[in-house]
Motif scaffolding. Structure first.
Motif, PDB file in Angstrom:
ATOM      1  N   GLU A  38       0.829  -1.210   0.000  1.00 45.55           N
ATOM      2  CA  GLU A  38       0.000   0.000   0.000  1.00 45.55           C
ATOM      3  C   GLU A  38       0.861   1.256   0.000  1.00 45.55           C
ATOM      4  N   LYS A  39       1.939   1.219   0.770  1.00 51.89           N
ATOM      5  CA  LYS A  39       2.829   2.383   0.851  1.00 51.89           C
ATOM      6  C   LYS A  39       3.509   2.634  -0.494  1.00 51.89           C
ATOM      7  N   VAL A  40       3.988   1.575  -1.117  1.00 47.88           N
ATOM      8  CA  VAL A  40       4.736   1.707  -2.366  1.00 47.88           C
ATOM      9  C   VAL A  40       3.836   2.126  -3.526  1.00 47.88           C
ATOM     10  N   ILE A  41       2.662   1.509  -3.641  1.00 47.12           N
ATOM     11  CA  ILE A  41       1.804   1.794  -4.798  1.00 47.12           C
ATOM     12  C   ILE A  41       1.090   3.144  -4.669  1.00 47.12           C
ATOM     13  N   SER A  42       1.171   3.761  -3.492  1.00 53.63           N
ATOM     14  CA  SER A  42       0.560   5.073  -3.279  1.00 53.63           C
ATOM     15  C   SER A  42       1.549   6.210  -3.523  1.00 53.63           C
ATOM     16  N   ASP A  43       2.818   5.864  -3.697  1.00 52.35           N
ATOM     17  CA  ASP A  43       3.877   6.844  -3.895  1.00 52.35           C
ATOM     18  C   ASP A  43       3.965   7.212  -5.377  1.00 52.35           C
ATOM     19  N   LYS A  44       3.644   8.448  -5.698  1.00 46.57           N
ATOM     20  CA  LYS A  44       3.649   8.892  -7.086  1.00 46.57           C
ATOM     21  C   LYS A  44       5.038   8.839  -7.719  1.00 46.57           C
ATOM     22  N   ASN A  45       6.077   8.804  -6.899  1.00 50.80           N
ATOM     23  CA  ASN A  45       7.444   8.751  -7.411  1.00 50.80           C
ATOM     24  C   ASN A  45       7.959   7.318  -7.549  1.00 50.80           C
ATOM     25  N   GLY A  75      -1.982  -5.113  -5.039  1.00 53.43           N
ATOM     26  CA  GLY A  75      -2.367  -3.735  -4.769  1.00 53.43           C
ATOM     27  C   GLY A  75      -3.796  -3.444  -5.158  1.00 53.43           C
ATOM     28  N   THR A  76      -4.360  -4.277  -6.021  1.00 50.65           N
ATOM     29  CA  THR A  76      -5.731  -4.068  -6.489  1.00 50.65           C
ATOM     30  C   THR A  76      -6.736  -4.183  -5.354  1.00 50.65           C
ATOM     31  N   ILE A  77      -6.544  -5.129  -4.456  1.00 57.33           N
ATOM     32  CA  ILE A  77      -7.506  -5.347  -3.384  1.00 57.33           C
ATOM     33  C   ILE A  77      -7.458  -4.225  -2.341  1.00 57.33           C
ATOM     34  N   ILE A  78      -6.395  -3.423  -2.381  1.00 54.30           N
ATOM     35  CA  ILE A  78      -6.240  -2.310  -1.449  1.00 54.30           C
ATOM     36  C   ILE A  78      -6.964  -1.059  -1.945  1.00 54.30           C
ATOM     37  N   GLN A  79      -7.267  -1.012  -3.234  1.00 56.04           N
ATOM     38  CA  GLN A  79      -7.900   0.176  -3.809  1.00 56.04           C
ATOM     39  C   GLN A  79      -9.289   0.411  -3.219  1.00 56.04           C
ATOM     40  N   LYS A  80      -9.615   1.683  -2.982  1.00 58.37           N
ATOM     41  CA  LYS A  80     -10.922   2.031  -2.422  1.00 58.37           C
ATOM     42  C   LYS A  80     -12.055   1.613  -3.357  1.00 58.37           C
ATOM     43  N   SER A  81     -11.758   1.560  -4.632  1.00 53.72           N
ATOM     44  CA  SER A  81     -12.782   1.195  -5.619  1.00 53.72           C
ATOM     45  C   SER A  81     -13.019  -0.319  -5.676  1.00 53.72           C
ATOM     46  N   PHE A  82     -12.168  -1.101  -5.003  1.00 57.54           N
ATOM     47  CA  PHE A  82     -12.301  -2.557  -5.070  1.00 57.54           C
ATOM     48  C   PHE A  82     -13.540  -3.006  -4.300  1.00 57.54           C
ATOM     49  N   ASP A  83     -14.363  -3.801  -4.962  1.00 55.78           N
ATOM     50  CA  ASP A  83     -15.588  -4.314  -4.355  1.00 55.78           C
ATOM     51  C   ASP A  83     -15.487  -5.829  -4.278  1.00 55.78           C
ATOM     52  N   VAL A  84     -15.336  -6.342  -3.061  1.00 53.64           N
ATOM     53  CA  VAL A  84     -15.147  -7.774  -2.871  1.00 53.64           C
ATOM     54  C   VAL A  84     -16.367  -8.582  -3.309  1.00 53.64           C
ATOM     55  N   PHE A  85     -17.525  -7.926  -3.389  1.00 57.28           N
ATOM     56  CA  PHE A  85     -18.750  -8.608  -3.797  1.00 57.28           C
ATOM     57  C   PHE A  85     -19.105  -8.385  -5.271  1.00 57.28           C
ATOM     58  N   GLU A  86     -18.237  -7.685  -5.988  1.00 59.26           N
ATOM     59  CA  GLU A  86     -18.559  -7.317  -7.372  1.00 59.26           C
ATOM     60  C   GLU A  86     -18.680  -8.539  -8.277  1.00 59.26           C
ATOM     61  N   THR A  87     -19.655  -8.503  -9.143  1.00 62.59           N
ATOM     62  CA  THR A  87     -19.814  -9.534 -10.166  1.00 62.59           C
ATOM     63  C   THR A  87     -19.954  -8.846 -11.518  1.00 62.59           C
ATOM     64  N   PHE A 235     -11.391 -12.046   3.302  1.00 59.51           N
ATOM     65  CA  PHE A 235     -12.300 -12.129   4.443  1.00 59.51           C
ATOM     66  C   PHE A 235     -12.186 -10.920   5.363  1.00 59.51           C
ATOM     67  N   GLU A 236     -11.053 -10.253   5.344  1.00 63.67           N
ATOM     68  CA  GLU A 236     -10.942  -8.992   6.076  1.00 63.67           C
ATOM     69  C   GLU A 236     -11.916  -7.973   5.484  1.00 63.67           C
ATOM     70  N   LEU A 237     -11.983  -7.940   4.166  1.00 60.17           N
ATOM     71  CA  LEU A 237     -12.908  -7.017   3.500  1.00 60.17           C
ATOM     72  C   LEU A 237     -14.356  -7.428   3.734  1.00 60.17           C
ATOM     73  N   TYR A 238     -14.622  -8.721   3.708  1.00 62.35           N
ATOM     74  CA  TYR A 238     -15.974  -9.207   4.023  1.00 62.35           C
ATOM     75  C   TYR A 238     -16.409  -8.682   5.390  1.00 62.35           C
ATOM     76  N   ASN A 239     -15.527  -8.857   6.371  1.00 58.94           N
ATOM     77  CA  ASN A 239     -15.856  -8.455   7.744  1.00 58.94           C
ATOM     78  C   ASN A 239     -16.043  -6.951   7.868  1.00 58.94           C
ATOM     79  N   GLU A 240     -15.192  -6.184   7.189  1.00 57.47           N
ATOM     80  CA  GLU A 240     -15.315  -4.725   7.236  1.00 57.47           C
ATOM     81  C   GLU A 240     -16.669  -4.274   6.707  1.00 57.47           C
ATOM     82  N   LEU A 241     -17.085  -4.862   5.600  1.00 59.05           N
ATOM     83  CA  LEU A 241     -18.366  -4.489   5.004  1.00 59.05           C
ATOM     84  C   LEU A 241     -19.538  -4.915   5.868  1.00 59.05           C
ATOM     85  N   LEU A 242     -19.433  -6.089   6.474  1.00 59.04           N
ATOM     86  CA  LEU A 242     -20.512  -6.577   7.331  1.00 59.04           C
ATOM     87  C   LEU A 242     -20.673  -5.702   8.567  1.00 59.04           C
TER      88      LEU A 242
END
Length: 250
Positions: A38-45, A75-87, A235-242
């Protein structure tokens, strides 16, 4: 060459890749450090800046390395736009085409177009789409494009297999989509039987996908009867959403 032949060839390639990776790694696999990623992929440099890597991937930039693909995938699963339930719902026409034994050139054009739209929205929703894109681009006369898809997809699979071989709980393969687990089973050409979710002493969530080997379904030294996948982050994301959906004041 029909679609069934294509699948057999691609499954063989995938099995070869799995075997190669297992021998190459000699059971020395890397742990996915999501905090570091998360730290590395958020660094614009950083060369691993997520938006730029995604842009390069969709542009089929084959200068992306296995390490880039490692950061892009996890890094994809860390993105705010990532939806663990998306189909993703494929059109009726596309579903009809992929069920056919023989697919025409124009039908391949439709498949390639729709599948590229799908991965533009969700890069790793379904690995099977890359099989179709690799083969489909050849069928519509875009061999170079097919080779680029193949190059990037093999690097991606190699990056994922660097986390484990799936033979034991300790060498579970870390995945960010449940559908990705089943791709590996399909690639090995085995029949899925059932699954079991296990919590280990490291507080990880490990999913065991059992498959059919023979009528007795007995373990052999060279071929276990299941593959283990680390689904902790999912499952961390599942729990957060629940927890967000539960109103504790009621």
């Amino acid at each position: 060459m029909n679609l069934n032949d294509m699948k057999k060839i691609l499954h063989f390639v995938m099995f070869w890749l799995c075997t190669l990776q297992m021998f190459a790694q000699e059971n020395s696999y890397q742990t996915v450090d999501y905090s570091m990623i998360e730290k590395v992929i958020s660094d614009k440099n950083s060369e691993y800046y997520y938006p730029e890597m995604k842009k390069r991937f969709l542009a089929l930039d084959t200068t992306l390395t296995e390490k880039h693909l490692f950061h892009l995938y996890y890094g994809t699963i860390i993105q705010k736009s990532f939806d663990v339930f998306e189909t993703t719902e494929l059109s009726d026409e596309v579903v009809r085409i992929i069920d056919k034994e023989d697919i025409s050139k124009e039908e391949w054009r439709l498949l390639v177009s729709e599948f590229e739209q799908v991965i533009a929205k969700n890069l790793f929703f379904d690995f099977n789409l890359y099989d179709y894109l690799i083969y489909g681009c050849v069928e519509i006369g875009e061999k170079e494009k097919s080779e680029k898809y193949n190059d990037l997809f093999l690097k991606l699979l190699s990056a994922i297999l660097s986390t484990g071989d799936g033979e034991t709980m300790d060498t579970a393969i870390d995945v960010i989509q449940i559908s990705n687990e089943f791709y590996f089973l399909t690639a090995l050409g085995v029949e899925f039987l059932d699954s079991e979710l296990i919590s280990n002493d490291k507080a990880q969530k490990i999913e065991l996908l059992r498959f059919k080997i023979d009528e007795k379904n007995e373990d052999t030294q060279d071929f276990p009867k299941g593959m283990y996948f680390d689904v902790t982050k999912i499952f961390e994301l599942y729990n957060e959403l629940l927890f967000k959906e539960v109103n504790f004041d009621e």
